[in-house]
Design a protein around this motif. Structure first.
Motif, short mmCIF file in Angstrom:
data_model
loop_
_atom_site.label_atom_id
_atom_site.label_comp_id
_atom_site.label_asym_id
_atom_site.label_seq_id
_atom_site.Cartn_x
_atom_site.Cartn_y
_atom_site.Cartn_z
N PHE A 101 0.90 -1.26 0.09
CA PHE A 101 -0.15 -0.09 -0.01
C PHE A 101 0.91 1.18 0.03
CE2 PHE A 101 0.97 -0.76 4.36
CZ PHE A 101 1.18 0.51 4.73
N HIS A 138 2.26 2.08 -3.34
CA HIS A 138 1.16 2.19 -4.29
C HIS A 138 0.97 3.72 -4.04
CE1 HIS A 138 -3.40 1.87 -5.17
NE2 HIS A 138 -2.77 1.85 -6.47
N LYS A 139 0.78 4.31 -2.81
CA LYS A 139 0.64 5.43 -2.43
C LYS A 139 1.73 6.63 -2.75
CE LYS A 139 -3.31 4.59 -0.71
NZ LYS A 139 -4.27 4.76 -1.54
N THR A 150 2.12 6.26 -6.67
CA THR A 150 0.90 7.08 -7.52
C THR A 150 1.37 8.59 -7.56
OG1 THR A 150 -0.50 5.41 -6.93
CG2 THR A 150 -1.69 7.35 -7.36
N TRP A 151 1.56 9.16 -6.20
CA TRP A 151 1.87 10.54 -5.87
C TRP A 151 2.73 10.95 -6.78
CZ3 TRP A 151 6.03 13.50 -4.19
CH2 TRP A 151 5.53 14.92 -3.75
N TYR A 194 -4.87 4.61 5.16
CA TYR A 194 -3.84 5.04 3.98
C TYR A 194 -5.04 5.57 2.64
CZ TYR A 194 -0.15 3.37 6.65
OH TYR A 194 0.57 3.27 7.90
N SER A 220 -7.10 4.27 0.94
CA SER A 220 -7.37 3.23 -0.03
C SER A 220 -8.74 3.37 -0.72
CB SER A 220 -7.01 1.86 0.09
OG SER A 220 -7.27 1.07 -0.98
N CYS A 272 -2.68 -2.05 -6.64
CA CYS A 272 -1.75 -2.60 -5.47
C CYS A 272 -2.30 -3.84 -5.52
CB CYS A 272 -2.13 -1.82 -4.27
SG CYS A 272 -1.14 -2.31 -2.84
#
Lengths: 99, 334
Positions: B61, B64-65, B68-69, B127, B129, B177
């Motif tokens: 996760f 992923h965060k 992506t950012w 987070y 999601s 993710c």
């Protein structure tokens, strides 16, 4: 006589009105726990208002207050102010309960 | 067409089956490849009138965060609303028009909420999601009993059942993710382990839980130090009682045993109330310790209260800034 509803670390107290300056929120979640992610959320015809850090609930029809672990309770039609649990830290300073 | 107002015994039985099916997928630890999901994602984008995107899969996760950012800083735009609108309106209306309120509520409680409550909700919330298993299971149930037959929803559901922890849709790129590679739970289905991290991701990230309560140190350097001290009983009792977070304090106390703590600190009972509140004095600690039981979960919690209060019920009322008389007016407690 005052009316109180306790749901975990939250206490809802009946009040007459919501301050004019309070603004409507677009969520049905009253509070989320940091360590568990569990939330106290409303299901029914109810609106949460906020003024600075203070939350209010306008319940139009009997509304359930739900949580992943606490049993649901039903709030009757009315206006409520949200109050929080507090405690002292080990040194004796007052703090709001964090969950 | 008349609305479905009552479920048959078979339909009632199917609720837990559908809920379990989704929970099992969420906890399946299944790995994922781009080849498995490429056609599904292309279909979603094409459905929204968009070109097939670049697909990037992350192992945790956090990756992923962060990933992506970083990538979206180059000016990509979210197309989540288009994706949502392309199926949501027709799916939602099909159910509202065909099902009575009591059936809808019953299915929401028994399927949607049960799935929502038993997946990785802590990580989900913390987070941010956008995992959709809760609402998808709700509509999947209506599909399985024949109320709903929406080809778009069926296609999305088929895709979700391949095991997606999180997905975000941008105009040129879709970020996915994977599920964790290991998930450990207690007998009540809460994330829990006192031997290793309860959630283990494929890139080496870990999340530490004791009976559903998170003990991660912080997002960037999480080695579970507090969790490790607790499971090895290396955290001094005074530090345990001083934990800031009441749920962490509760989890730690349940691990040590409340009576053990009372006994080891040689706490002296000051006052007892028949509503389950016990007030203690502990040597070398200024505030009193209030031990109380949650009326709906039965969990034991502790809080420090002012030394000047020597009555257990008054101490409990103080916690909510109330007098004893006001506390006695408590209408409902849960």
């Amino acid at each position: 006589m005052e009316t109180y509803y306790r749901h975990g670390d939250l206490l809802l107290r009946r009040v007459d009105t919501i301050p004019n300056k309070a603004r409507k929120t677009n969520t049905n979640i009253l509070q989320v726990g940091e360590a568990t992610g569990h939330s106290h959320k409303l299901r029914g015809k109810a609106q949460i208002y906020e003024l600075q850090e203070q939350k209010y609930v306008q319940v139009e029809e009997p509304t359930e207050l739900l949580h992943e672990e606490h049993k649901p309770i039903v709030l009757e039609r009315g206006t409520y102010i949200l109050e929080h649990e507090r405690e002292l830290d080990i040194l004796g300073e007052i703090q709001r309960v964090q969950d | 067409m008349s609305k479905l107002e009552k479920l048959s015994p078979n339909q009632i039985q199917l609720m837990s089956k559908v809920g379990d099916e989704w929970i099992n997928i969420a906890h399946s630890r299944k790995d994922l490849t781009i080849e498995e999901i490429r056609d599904d994602i292309n279909w979603i984008y094409n459905k929204c009138g968009l070109k097939s995107p670049q697909i990037i899969i992350f192992d945790s996760f956090l990756a992923h965060k962060v990933g992506t950012w970083l990538i979206t800083q180059s000016g990509l735009n979210s197309v989540w609303n288009s994706v949502w609108n392309s199926v949501w309106n027709s799916v939602g209306n099909s159910v509202w028009n065909s099902v009575g309120n009591s059936v809808e509520n019953s299915v929401r409680n028994s399927v949607g909420n049960s799935v929502w409550n038993k997946k990785l909700e802590y990580i989900e919330h913390y987070y941010f999601s956008i995992w959709s298993y809760g609402w998808e299971s709700f509509y999947d149930y209506f599909t399985q009993i024949g109320i709903l037959n929406n080809q778009d929803f069926n296609q999305i559901t088929k895709f979700s059942k391949k095991g997606i922890f999180g997905i975000v849709y941008y105009d040129k790129c879709c970020f996915v993710c994977k599920l964790p590679k290991k998930i450990l739970k207690d007998d009540q289905g809460r994330l829990h382990s006192t031997k290793e991290s309860a959630v283990q991701w494929r890139d080496g990230m870990n999340n530490y839980f004791i009976h559903g309560v998170c003990f991660d140190d912080d997002i960037w350097s999480n080695h579970g130090e507090l969790w490790r001290k607790l499971i090895k009983r290396e955290l001094p009792i005074k530090e345990t009682l001083a934990l800031k977070n009441i749920e962490q304090r509760h989890a730690a106390i349940s691990l040590y045993g409340a009576e053990q703590i009372i006994s080891e600190t040689k706490a002296e009972l000051v006052s007892k109330c028949n509503r389950g509140y016990d007030l203690y004095k502990i040597k070398d600690i200024e505030p009193h310790l209030l031990k109380y039981k949650c009326p709906s979960t039965g969990r034991i919690y502790t809080s420090f209260t002012p030394r000047s209060i020597t009555d257990a019920k008054t101490a409990m009322a103080w916690k909510y800034n109330k007098t004893v008389e006001e506390w006695d007016q408590l209408r409902i407690e849960s």
